[in-house]
Write an enzyme that holds these catalytic residues in place. Structure first.
Site, PDB file in Angstrom:
ATOM      1  CE  LYS A 109      -1.997   0.852  11.302  1.00 51.70           C
ATOM      2  NZ  LYS A 109      -1.366  -0.393  11.754  1.00 51.70           N
ATOM      3  CG  ASN A 143      -3.675  -0.344  16.407  1.00 54.79           C
ATOM      4  OD1 ASN A 143      -3.647   0.114  17.554  1.00 54.79           O
ATOM      5  ND2 ASN A 143      -3.834  -1.634  16.166  1.00 54.79           N
ATOM      6  CG  ASP A 189      -0.637  -2.005  14.869  1.00 57.62           C
ATOM      7  OD1 ASP A 189      -1.412  -2.974  14.755  1.00 57.62           O
ATOM      8  OD2 ASP A 189      -0.697  -0.987  14.158  1.00 57.62           O
ATOM      9  CB  ALA A 225       9.743   4.742   8.524  1.00 61.47           C
ATOM     10  N   GLY A 226       6.235   3.745   8.512  1.00 59.35           N
ATOM     11  CA  GLY A 226       4.891   4.290   8.690  1.00 59.35           C
ATOM     12  C   GLY A 226       4.351   3.977  10.071  1.00 59.35           C
ATOM     13  CB  ALA A 262       2.612  -1.087  10.862  1.00 57.80           C
ATOM     14  NE  ARG A 278       9.306   0.494  -1.938  1.00 56.58           N
ATOM     15  CZ  ARG A 278      10.018  -0.283  -2.749  1.00 56.58           C
ATOM     16  NH1 ARG A 278      11.063   0.238  -3.385  1.00 56.58           N
ATOM     17  NH2 ARG A 278       9.703  -1.550  -2.922  1.00 56.58           N
ATOM     18  CE1 TYR A 337      -5.632  -9.098   7.143  1.00 59.99           C
ATOM     19  CE2 TYR A 337      -4.093  -7.505   8.068  1.00 59.99           C
ATOM     20  CZ  TYR A 337      -5.372  -7.847   7.681  1.00 59.99           C
ATOM     21  OH  TYR A 337      -6.386  -6.936   7.824  1.00 59.99           O
ATOM     22  N   GLY A 377       1.835 -12.146   9.268  1.00 59.51           N
ATOM     23  CA  GLY A 377       1.083 -10.977   9.709  1.00 59.51           C
ATOM     24  C   GLY A 377      -0.265 -11.347  10.289  1.00 59.51           C
TER      25      GLY A 377
END
Length: 514
Positions: free
Chosen positions: A295, A316, A333, A371-372, A374, A394, A460, A481
């Protein structure tokens, strides 16, 4: 046994006994196969009469093939030729000859002795570190053509999805009937998009016998409906790695058919997103969903980026503008997630008699995990509604980088379970923790969930994750989700078709099938 369809859907049967082969043939017929390939090299027989019985009792039109599993010797070659000659003698619909192990003279003998059988000359193009090119595939085709066979077949080993492009070129320009299949996970589009380029044979896998690069037979008939794909079909898909979990094809393909739009939506297992867009650059590749982990990288592939997506730093959705072929990036998103959470909170407020027009997120402590791409969308969305956002990830440096972009706080991931400055917080999981096949995992302890009024999980698959199950058990409102998925998909569909999305139809599909 004749074939009545322009597009023939077949599956390979690798069985050891007559009983197993008969059962698999029945199953293939139930799942929509028009034809089966009987892989005789797997079949155990002590006398050729056993094979003769099997071929006489077949219940579907068939291809008989015989390929080496190990080193070839004279006995194996003798048995192979005996099997192929028997198939021709019994008028099996198609007899496949592997030209790597059987000489052209054998093909000529089969051609001269056959009555109704069609002869297929085949070869396997091995990658060996060198991706297939138009020249190498063209040379293979010329060699196969020289046998005089009725049909030629190429199975090509591919390492990347971009290696499939020369296969499509061969299908389009071949002067003889050509069956082509790219082997491996990244070769899946060779079957799903093959009919667009003139493929008349498509291979699928039986339920319970998944084969890398082959779509399930049932999906060919029920989800993709490849019999309707033609040269004018516009290609859409989800760019992700992994991509097998995506439910996008189950939603967008029926929606295209429902609206009468000539499009197909396919899984695209992409390693290098920049290279993918370089290779698949024609206008027929019209739009894309962008998933994990592309993304953010996809932003740099776009010629133009919508202001919201630019501020988020992640897209996205990418649309190829028909007028000039430029790639335009969007982010659906953000609104999808935030509105899903807002609507759930408003419903809770209504139940408690506290309805308000102000965003129910405003002023709330909003704890974000991930923190990606999405995560970035959710962070910007929550902040825009007046939430006090705190980010855990992480990789702490990524959390700090996103926090600086959003003007909020970041904390180390290991502090998540102990973070409880107040009650009634909102938790949003935007990480992949809990996604199949690791659905037993959760980003936070059950005890820590008691501090949250609402818990949202962007995962999801499965629909009811362990995180959501445990949040329900401690009394929190939960948002799946799936709700974010359907909302962002509705936004994407409008961009894909430059029109309205069939909202009720798409919602019904999601909540009935997912």
């Amino acid at each position: 046994m004749g074939l009545k369809h322009d597009l023939v859907v077949y599956t390979r049967l690798e069985c050891e006994s007559c009983e197993e082969m008969a059962a698999s043939m029945h199953k293939a017929k139930e799942e929509g196969a028009d034809l089966v390939e009987l892989c005789i090299d797997d079949f155990t027989f002590s006398h050729i009469s056993q094979l003769e019985l099997l071929l006489k009792q077949r219940t579907l039109p068939s291809i008989v093939s015989f390929r080496p599993k190990s080193a070839i010797n004279s006995d194996w070659t003798k048995t192979c030729i005996q099997v192929l000659k028997l198939a021709v003698e019994l008028d099996v619909e198609f007899v496949e000859v592997d030209t790597e192990v059987v000489c052209h003279q054998v093909v000529a003998e089969l051609m001269s002795s056959r009555s109704n059988s069609k002869i297929i000359a085949s070869t396997y193009v091995i990658n060996a570190g060198n991706p297939p090119t138009k020249d190498t595939l063209c040379n293979s085709i010329i060699n196969l053509q020289s046998t005089g066979a009725d049909i030629i077949k190429l199975v090509i080993d591919v390492a990347y999805i971009t290696d499939v492009a020369p296969v499509f070129h061969m299908l389009t320009h071949s002067q003889v009937p050509l069956i082509a299949r790219a082997a491996g996970d990244r070769g899946l589009i060779s079957q799903l998009l093959g009919p667009k380029y003139g493929a008349f044979f498509v291979c699928g896998s039986l339920a319970g016998k998944s084969t890398p690069g082959l779509p399930p037979l049932t999906s060919i008939k029920q989800v993709y409906k490849l019999e309707y794909v033609n040269p004018d079909t516009r290609v859409f898909g989800v760019i992700s790695n992994p991509v097998g979990h995506s439910k996008g094809p189950l939603l967008h393909n029926p929606a295209f058919r429902h609206t009468g739009y000539n499009g197909i939506y396919v899984p695209l297992l992409v390693d290098n997103v920049k290279e993918f867009f370089r290779v698949f650059s024609c206008n027929d590749y019209a739009g894309f969903s962008v998933g994990i982990p592309h993304k953010e990288a996809a932003v740099r592939c776009c010629d133009e980026v919508d202001p919201l997506a630019k501020s988020i730093g992640a897209v996205n959705t990418i649309i190829r503008r028909p007028s000039d072929g430029k790639l335009i990036g969007y982010n659906t998103d953000c609104e999808a997630c935030v509105t899903a959470i807002e609507d759930a909170l408003r419903e809770r407020q209504k139940t408690n008699g506290h309805a308000s027009n102000v965003s129910p997120i405003a002023g709330k402590l909003f704890v974000l995990v991930g923190a990606g791409g999405a995560g970035r969308a959710i962070a910007f969305g929550a902040k825009s509604r007046g939430a006090r956002v705190v980010i855990f990830n992480r990789k702490y440096e990524r959390a700090k980088s996103l926090a600086a972009a959003v003007s909020c706080e970041a904390l180390p991931y290991e502090h998540l379970n102990d973070f409880c400055p107040e009650k009634g917080m909102i938790l949003a999981n935007a990480s992949a923790v809990g996604m199949q096949p690791k659905s037993d995992q959760t980003p936070i302890s059950k005890e820590a969930l008691r501090s949250y009024e609402l818990v949202f999980d962007a995962v999801y698959t499965p629909r009811n994750t362990r995180l959501l199950q445990e949040a329900t058990e401690v009394g929190a409102t939960v948002v799946s989700g799936v709700e974010m998925f359907v909302r962002q998909a509705l936004g994407q569909f409008k961009l894909f078709t430059n029109g309205l999305a069939p909202v009720d139809f798409m919602r019904r599909i999601v909540y009935e099938q997912f």
